[in-house]
Write an enzyme that holds these catalytic residues in place. Structure first.
Site, PDB file in Angstrom:
ATOM      1  N   ARG A  11     142.206  66.463 -21.112  1.00  0.00           N
ATOM      2  CA  ARG A  11     141.278  66.671 -20.011  1.00  0.00           C
ATOM      3  C   ARG A  11     141.092  68.174 -19.813  1.00  0.00           C
ATOM      4  O   ARG A  11     141.859  68.982 -20.353  1.00  0.00           O
ATOM      5  CB  ARG A  11     141.823  66.039 -18.738  1.00  0.00           C
ATOM      6  CG  ARG A  11     141.940  64.519 -18.794  1.00  0.00           C
ATOM      7  CD  ARG A  11     142.723  63.998 -17.603  1.00  0.00           C
ATOM      8  NE  ARG A  11     142.109  64.429 -16.347  1.00  0.00           N
ATOM      9  CZ  ARG A  11     142.777  64.577 -15.203  1.00  0.00           C
ATOM     10  NH1 ARG A  11     144.085  64.372 -15.159  1.00  0.00           N
ATOM     11  NH2 ARG A  11     142.132  64.944 -14.107  1.00  0.00           N
ATOM     12  N   SER A  13     141.113  69.994 -16.860  1.00  0.00           N
ATOM     13  CA  SER A  13     141.642  70.648 -15.664  1.00  0.00           C
ATOM     14  C   SER A  13     142.602  71.757 -16.056  1.00  0.00           C
ATOM     15  O   SER A  13     143.131  71.808 -17.169  1.00  0.00           O
ATOM     16  CB  SER A  13     142.369  69.628 -14.780  1.00  0.00           C
ATOM     17  OG  SER A  13     143.583  69.214 -15.390  1.00  0.00           O
ATOM     18  N   LYS A  85     152.296  59.640 -16.077  1.00  0.00           N
ATOM     19  CA  LYS A  85     151.984  58.719 -14.979  1.00  0.00           C
ATOM     20  C   LYS A  85     150.521  58.267 -14.996  1.00  0.00           C
ATOM     21  O   LYS A  85     150.166  57.322 -14.291  1.00  0.00           O
ATOM     22  CB  LYS A  85     152.327  59.351 -13.634  1.00  0.00           C
ATOM     23  CG  LYS A  85     151.465  60.530 -13.232  1.00  0.00           C
ATOM     24  CD  LYS A  85     151.856  61.020 -11.850  1.00  0.00           C
ATOM     25  CE  LYS A  85     150.941  62.141 -11.380  1.00  0.00           C
ATOM     26  NZ  LYS A  85     151.251  62.566  -9.995  1.00  0.00           N
ATOM     27  N   ASP A  86     149.667  58.934 -15.790  1.00  0.00           N
ATOM     28  CA  ASP A  86     148.261  58.544 -15.869  1.00  0.00           C
ATOM     29  C   ASP A  86     148.018  57.379 -16.828  1.00  0.00           C
ATOM     30  O   ASP A  86     146.919  56.813 -16.841  1.00  0.00           O
ATOM     31  CB  ASP A  86     147.397  59.732 -16.321  1.00  0.00           C
ATOM     32  CG  ASP A  86     147.259  60.804 -15.248  1.00  0.00           C
ATOM     33  OD1 ASP A  86     147.516  60.489 -14.063  1.00  0.00           O
ATOM     34  OD2 ASP A  86     146.908  61.938 -15.599  1.00  0.00           O
ATOM     35  N   THR A 126     146.806  62.470   0.919  1.00  0.00           N
ATOM     36  CA  THR A 126     147.363  61.851  -0.275  1.00  0.00           C
ATOM     37  C   THR A 126     146.429  60.749  -0.748  1.00  0.00           C
ATOM     38  O   THR A 126     145.890  59.988   0.060  1.00  0.00           O
ATOM     39  CB  THR A 126     148.772  61.272  -0.044  1.00  0.00           C
ATOM     40  OG1 THR A 126     149.188  60.574  -1.239  1.00  0.00           O
ATOM     41  CG2 THR A 126     148.813  60.304   1.132  1.00  0.00           C
ATOM     42  N   SER A 128     147.555  58.487  -2.926  1.00  0.00           N
ATOM     43  CA  SER A 128     148.488  57.523  -3.522  1.00  0.00           C
ATOM     44  C   SER A 128     148.933  56.479  -2.506  1.00  0.00           C
ATOM     45  O   SER A 128     149.450  56.828  -1.434  1.00  0.00           O
ATOM     46  CB  SER A 128     149.706  58.269  -4.069  1.00  0.00           C
ATOM     47  OG  SER A 128     150.800  57.406  -4.276  1.00  0.00           O
ATOM     48  N   ARG A 130     151.434  54.547  -2.959  1.00  0.00           N
ATOM     49  CA  ARG A 130     152.899  54.635  -2.957  1.00  0.00           C
ATOM     50  C   ARG A 130     153.364  55.681  -1.952  1.00  0.00           C
ATOM     51  O   ARG A 130     154.238  55.406  -1.103  1.00  0.00           O
ATOM     52  CB  ARG A 130     153.415  54.997  -4.358  1.00  0.00           C
ATOM     53  CG  ARG A 130     154.909  55.344  -4.420  1.00  0.00           C
ATOM     54  CD  ARG A 130     155.293  55.912  -5.774  1.00  0.00           C
ATOM     55  NE  ARG A 130     154.579  57.139  -6.086  1.00  0.00           N
ATOM     56  CZ  ARG A 130     154.977  58.361  -5.740  1.00  0.00           C
ATOM     57  NH1 ARG A 130     156.085  58.517  -5.046  1.00  0.00           N
ATOM     58  NH2 ARG A 130     154.279  59.437  -6.083  1.00  0.00           N
ATOM     59  N   ARG A 131     152.802  56.882  -2.044  1.00  0.00           N
ATOM     60  CA  ARG A 131     153.200  57.949  -1.132  1.00  0.00           C
ATOM     61  C   ARG A 131     152.933  57.573   0.314  1.00  0.00           C
ATOM     62  O   ARG A 131     153.756  57.800   1.204  1.00  0.00           O
ATOM     63  CB  ARG A 131     152.463  59.244  -1.489  1.00  0.00           C
ATOM     64  CG  ARG A 131     152.948  59.886  -2.789  1.00  0.00           C
ATOM     65  CD  ARG A 131     152.039  61.006  -3.233  1.00  0.00           C
ATOM     66  NE  ARG A 131     152.561  61.687  -4.429  1.00  0.00           N
ATOM     67  CZ  ARG A 131     151.847  62.444  -5.233  1.00  0.00           C
ATOM     68  NH1 ARG A 131     150.551  62.640  -4.986  1.00  0.00           N
ATOM     69  NH2 ARG A 131     152.400  63.017  -6.285  1.00  0.00           N
ATOM     70  N   GLY A 149     140.876  65.310  -6.301  1.00  0.00           N
ATOM     71  CA  GLY A 149     140.584  66.602  -6.892  1.00  0.00           C
ATOM     72  C   GLY A 149     141.778  67.164  -7.641  1.00  0.00           C
ATOM     73  O   GLY A 149     142.905  66.694  -7.481  1.00  0.00           O
ATOM     74  N   THR A 153     141.736  72.350  -6.209  1.00  0.00           N
ATOM     75  CA  THR A 153     140.790  71.782  -5.242  1.00  0.00           C
ATOM     76  C   THR A 153     141.524  71.289  -4.003  1.00  0.00           C
ATOM     77  O   THR A 153     141.085  71.521  -2.861  1.00  0.00           O
ATOM     78  CB  THR A 153     140.002  70.624  -5.876  1.00  0.00           C
ATOM     79  OG1 THR A 153     139.292  71.105  -7.008  1.00  0.00           O
ATOM     80  CG2 THR A 153     139.028  70.011  -4.885  1.00  0.00           C
ATOM     81  N   CYS A 241     146.857  51.089  -9.533  1.00  0.00           N
ATOM     82  CA  CYS A 241     146.536  52.097  -8.509  1.00  0.00           C
ATOM     83  C   CYS A 241     146.526  51.498  -7.110  1.00  0.00           C
ATOM     84  O   CYS A 241     146.549  52.215  -6.119  1.00  0.00           O
ATOM     85  CB  CYS A 241     145.176  52.732  -8.808  1.00  0.00           C
ATOM     86  SG  CYS A 241     145.136  53.716 -10.317  1.00  0.00           S
TER      87      CYS A 241
END
Length: 293
Positions: A11, A13, A85-86, A126, A128, A130-131, A149, A153, A241
């Site tokens: 990617r 980024s 983790k992706d 967040t 997530s 999970r978080r 982002g 970002t 997700c």
């Protein structure tokens, strides 16, 4: 030995390029004859970030990896570098994670405050589930807002005043030299990380013995075993997700310990911890998943 060329897909980024360049440099050091080229590939996940589309609106993980995997299968690239983790819990047929380099810090962190000192009603960013579930278990009085982002970002959104604090993975901040922005490391005993968090996955075609041989020197067996256990847990519970799920494996002497959590459809948070032999990490992950069923 004649000159060889290896094309790595990534990617675009800042974090992805930092990670990929580190892998490319390590390969060049290990194989002096090797020419390494880097090809940037945009993913569906990248395309949705600008619109701030919640990650929970997607199903299975993999929106940041699919286009890279397609490029591997079409032989457009030889190797893909992912944040572990992706990756979806089940890889496309014909692809493997050949190598797992040494893992960075797997913990989650807060930027902008600490969990104990944030005032009631403070806005925490967040994306997530999970978080969010873990935060609510300790601080249900906080307000949790969606944030998407890249790291820069998100840091800018915090600076602009849209949030009082944001939660990120420590690994990305460490790799980008932004450790000084961290205000609190969250204890992984209770704030269990995402499966694979902090680790890189070097993915290639299963039958490409050349690339598997070239990357073998970069493999870290301890990191590989830990992430195999975490991903086996994720695969067994069918994490996506939309599912609040965490798994973190670590060593205690010669034993591999897996700590995991999942939130049921009824909203109940279940936790389990189990030890096993490091040479059978996937069996450990499967066993812990069955404990939570």
């Amino acid at each position: 030995m004649p000159n060889q060329t290896l094309i790595i897909g990534t990617r675009g980024s800042a974090l992805a390029l930092t990670q990929t360049n580190a892998v490319a440099d390590a390969l060049r050091r290990s194989h002096k004859e090797l020419t390494v080229e880097i090809q940037i590939i945009s993913t569906r996940g990248d395309a949705t970030q600008a619109a701030n589309v919640p990650l929970s609106s997607f199903g299975e993980k993999g929106i940041f990896a699919k286009e890279l995997e397609l490029a591997l299968l079409s032989e457009e690239i030889d190797l893909a570098v992912h944040s572990m983790k992706d990756l979806a819990h089940t890889l496309p047929e014909g692809l493997v994670v050949a190598t797992v380099p040494g893992r960075e810090d797997p913990r989650d962190v807060l930027i902008g405050g600490t969990l104990s000192t944030l005032p009631s009603g403070a806005r925490v960013g967040t994306g997530s589930v999970r978080r969010r579930a873990l935060f609510i278990s300790r601080r249900p009085d906080l307000e949790f807002l969606e944030i998407r982002g890249n790291i820069d970002t998100r840091l800018q959104k915090l600076a602009d005043g849209g949030y009082d604090a944001i939660c990120l993975a420590a690994a990305g901040l460490h790799r980008l030299g932004l450790t000084d922005r961290i205000t609190e490391y969250l204890d992984p005993v209770w704030f269990i990380p995402d499966p694979g968090q902090g680790a890189l996955a070097l993915q290639t075609r299963e039958d490409d013995t050349r690339v598997r041989g070239l990357t073998a020197a970069l493999n870290d067996m301890a990191s590989q075993a830990a992430t195999l256990a975490e991903r086996a847990f994720l695969r067994e519970v069918g994490g996506s997700c939309q599912t609040p799920v965490g798994a973190h494996a670590h060593y205690d002497g010669d034993a591999l310990i897996l700590r995991a959590m999942i939130v049921t459809s009824a909203g109940r948070m279940l936790r389990a911890e189990e030890g096993g032999a490091p040479h059978m990490p996937e069996a450990l992950g499967t066993r812990v998943a069955k404990m939570l069923r």
